[in-house]
Design a protein around this motif. Sequence first.
Motif, PDB file in Angstrom:
ATOM      1  N   LEU A 246      38.050  38.308  31.822  1.00  0.00           N
ATOM      2  CA  LEU A 246      37.838  39.119  33.020  1.00  0.00           C
ATOM      3  C   LEU A 246      39.165  39.601  33.591  1.00  0.00           C
ATOM      4  N   GLY A 247      40.151  38.721  33.616  1.00  0.00           N
ATOM      5  CA  GLY A 247      41.459  39.113  34.133  1.00  0.00           C
ATOM      6  C   GLY A 247      42.062  40.257  33.343  1.00  0.00           C
ATOM      7  N   GLN A 248      41.882  40.234  32.040  1.00  0.00           N
ATOM      8  CA  GLN A 248      42.443  41.279  31.185  1.00  0.00           C
ATOM      9  C   GLN A 248      41.642  42.575  31.268  1.00  0.00           C
ATOM     10  N   LEU A 249      40.322  42.467  31.341  1.00  0.00           N
ATOM     11  CA  LEU A 249      39.467  43.654  31.271  1.00  0.00           C
ATOM     12  C   LEU A 249      39.311  44.369  32.610  1.00  0.00           C
ATOM     13  N   LEU A 250      39.205  43.616  33.694  1.00  0.00           N
ATOM     14  CA  LEU A 250      38.927  44.254  34.977  1.00  0.00           C
ATOM     15  C   LEU A 250      40.091  45.099  35.489  1.00  0.00           C
ATOM     16  N   LYS A 251      41.300  44.788  35.049  1.00  0.00           N
ATOM     17  CA  LYS A 251      42.446  45.576  35.514  1.00  0.00           C
ATOM     18  C   LYS A 251      42.452  46.978  34.900  1.00  0.00           C
ATOM     19  N   LYS A 252      41.627  47.183  33.852  1.00  0.00           N
ATOM     20  CA  LYS A 252      41.582  48.492  33.198  1.00  0.00           C
ATOM     21  C   LYS A 252      40.791  49.513  34.000  1.00  0.00           C
ATOM     22  N   VAL A 253      39.891  49.032  34.836  1.00  0.00           N
ATOM     23  CA  VAL A 253      39.066  49.929  35.651  1.00  0.00           C
ATOM     24  C   VAL A 253      39.104  49.431  37.087  1.00  0.00           C
ATOM     25  N   ARG A 254      39.523  50.273  38.008  1.00  0.00           N
ATOM     26  CA  ARG A 254      39.656  49.880  39.399  1.00  0.00           C
ATOM     27  C   ARG A 254      38.283  49.819  40.068  1.00  0.00           C
ATOM     28  N   ARG A 255      37.795  48.616  40.266  1.00  0.00           N
ATOM     29  CA  ARG A 255      36.545  48.377  40.978  1.00  0.00           C
ATOM     30  C   ARG A 255      36.781  47.243  41.979  1.00  0.00           C
ATOM     31  N   GLU A 256      36.087  47.304  43.088  1.00  0.00           N
ATOM     32  CA  GLU A 256      36.245  46.275  44.118  1.00  0.00           C
ATOM     33  C   GLU A 256      35.271  45.115  43.859  1.00  0.00           C
ATOM     34  N   TRP A 257      35.435  44.493  42.693  1.00  0.00           N
ATOM     35  CA  TRP A 257      34.590  43.352  42.359  1.00  0.00           C
ATOM     36  C   TRP A 257      34.899  42.165  43.263  1.00  0.00           C
ATOM     37  N   ILE A 258      33.871  41.439  43.639  1.00  0.00           N
ATOM     38  CA  ILE A 258      34.033  40.128  44.260  1.00  0.00           C
ATOM     39  C   ILE A 258      33.815  39.093  43.161  1.00  0.00           C
ATOM     40  N   ILE A 259      34.803  38.234  42.967  1.00  0.00           N
ATOM     41  CA  ILE A 259      34.736  37.253  41.891  1.00  0.00           C
ATOM     42  C   ILE A 259      34.609  35.851  42.472  1.00  0.00           C
ATOM     43  N   ALA A 260      33.585  35.148  42.021  1.00  0.00           N
ATOM     44  CA  ALA A 260      33.414  33.739  42.378  1.00  0.00           C
ATOM     45  C   ALA A 260      33.780  32.895  41.167  1.00  0.00           C
ATOM     46  N   THR A 261      34.730  31.988  41.346  1.00  0.00           N
ATOM     47  CA  THR A 261      35.054  31.057  40.277  1.00  0.00           C
ATOM     48  C   THR A 261      34.865  29.637  40.790  1.00  0.00           C
TER      49      THR A 261
ATOM     50  N   SER B 244      43.872  23.766  39.079  1.00  0.00           N
ATOM     51  CA  SER B 244      42.822  24.645  38.551  1.00  0.00           C
ATOM     52  C   SER B 244      42.819  25.985  39.268  1.00  0.00           C
ATOM     53  N   ILE B 245      42.944  25.954  40.577  1.00  0.00           N
ATOM     54  CA  ILE B 245      42.907  27.193  41.356  1.00  0.00           C
ATOM     55  C   ILE B 245      44.159  28.029  41.104  1.00  0.00           C
ATOM     56  N   GLU B 246      45.296  27.374  40.970  1.00  0.00           N
ATOM     57  CA  GLU B 246      46.515  28.102  40.601  1.00  0.00           C
ATOM     58  C   GLU B 246      46.338  28.800  39.256  1.00  0.00           C
ATOM     59  N   ASN B 247      45.725  28.094  38.314  1.00  0.00           N
ATOM     60  CA  ASN B 247      45.501  28.679  36.993  1.00  0.00           C
ATOM     61  C   ASN B 247      44.514  29.840  37.060  1.00  0.00           C
ATOM     62  N   SER B 248      43.480  29.714  37.889  1.00  0.00           N
ATOM     63  CA  SER B 248      42.507  30.802  38.030  1.00  0.00           C
ATOM     64  C   SER B 248      43.158  32.049  38.628  1.00  0.00           C
ATOM     65  N   LEU B 249      44.063  31.865  39.563  1.00  0.00           N
ATOM     66  CA  LEU B 249      44.790  33.005  40.114  1.00  0.00           C
ATOM     67  C   LEU B 249      45.552  33.743  39.007  1.00  0.00           C
ATOM     68  N   LYS B 250      46.141  32.977  38.097  1.00  0.00           N
ATOM     69  CA  LYS B 250      46.900  33.588  37.012  1.00  0.00           C
ATOM     70  C   LYS B 250      45.988  34.252  35.984  1.00  0.00           C
ATOM     71  N   THR B 251      44.956  33.536  35.547  1.00  0.00           N
ATOM     72  CA  THR B 251      44.107  34.073  34.483  1.00  0.00           C
ATOM     73  C   THR B 251      43.284  35.267  34.961  1.00  0.00           C
ATOM     74  N   LEU B 252      42.848  35.235  36.209  1.00  0.00           N
ATOM     75  CA  LEU B 252      42.089  36.370  36.755  1.00  0.00           C
ATOM     76  C   LEU B 252      43.010  37.483  37.245  1.00  0.00           C
ATOM     77  N   GLN B 253      44.328  37.187  37.255  1.00  0.00           N
ATOM     78  CA  GLN B 253      45.345  38.166  37.646  1.00  0.00           C
ATOM     79  C   GLN B 253      45.090  38.694  39.066  1.00  0.00           C
ATOM     80  N   ARG B 254      44.958  37.752  39.983  1.00  0.00           N
ATOM     81  CA  ARG B 254      44.683  38.085  41.384  1.00  0.00           C
ATOM     82  C   ARG B 254      45.679  37.388  42.302  1.00  0.00           C
ATOM     83  N   ASP B 255      45.929  38.035  43.459  1.00  0.00           N
ATOM     84  CA  ASP B 255      46.819  37.441  44.453  1.00  0.00           C
ATOM     85  C   ASP B 255      46.089  36.412  45.296  1.00  0.00           C
ATOM     86  N   GLU B 256      44.780  36.558  45.433  1.00  0.00           N
ATOM     87  CA  GLU B 256      43.942  35.573  46.103  1.00  0.00           C
ATOM     88  C   GLU B 256      42.576  35.581  45.431  1.00  0.00           C
ATOM     89  N   LEU B 257      41.854  34.489  45.560  1.00  0.00           N
ATOM     90  CA  LEU B 257      40.531  34.379  44.974  1.00  0.00           C
ATOM     91  C   LEU B 257      39.484  34.622  46.057  1.00  0.00           C
TER      92      LEU B 257
END
Length: 267
Positions: free
Chosen positions: A75-90, A115-128
């Motif tokens: 998701l982190g890799q794919l969602l950055k290709k298309v700008r959408r305002e997705w809300i992500i629950a992890t 775990s949450i630090e890793n999710s921030l990195k893998t989802l490529q987000r500044d906040e979850l």
Amino acid sequence: MTYLERRNPIADTGLSVSPLGMGTVKIGRDKAVKYPDGFQIPDDEQVMTLLEQAWESGINLIDTAPAYGRSEQRLGQLLKKVRREWIIATKAGEYFDAETGESHYDFTPESLMKSIENSLKTLQRDELDIVLIHSDGNDEQIIRHHGALEVLADLKQRGWIRASGMSTKTVTGGLLTLEQSDIAMVMHNLQYQEERSVIEQAAKLNKGIFIKKALGSGHLAKNSADDNVQANFDFIFNEPAVSSVIIGTINPDHLRDNVHKAIKALI
């Protein structure tokens, strides 16, 4: 195309979610899953097509977890290709070993923060947007002994996450979650209603409810000659506290059908 126009606010977080959310177990792992039929993990193009279909249908919520194999990473890799305002629950607390096909759990503050630090990195987000504790069934111990929800509340204060809660497996756990957090994720369908009191309490407290296994991981739809999907959606959406029902499909036809039936149930 049928379109889900409704948005349901989550407590006082400022987040509003579509009545259906996209579960993403099947884009990340195919071991130790409980679906009635086997499946092949879709490639990137198929995942992007499905996500675009979901977005165009009015779905704005994606549900994932570290325990869903490569789901977060993809998701982190794919969602950055298309700008959408997705809300992500992890989630946090459950960890999946792809080699053994087994999960292990760790609800210590140190593990949850890592775990949450890793999710921030893998989802490529500044906040979850949303983080839920991924329970192993010992809800009360996780909340009272480990203080897992307090960890999430602290990270919410720090600006790491916007909304917190727990994917629970007991009524006690669900009620405790609503006392301390924004969302309880519970199981609720025509064949299982033991956690209804959690949903009713959420309505009183103006808290969020996510529904998991609305169709019994596909078993309720597969094992009935009747339209069990529509019947379950009619039943679930009759509860005003339900914020979103998480559906875990990788089939475009199933997604289209689910959206259509959810709209019918919401009318």
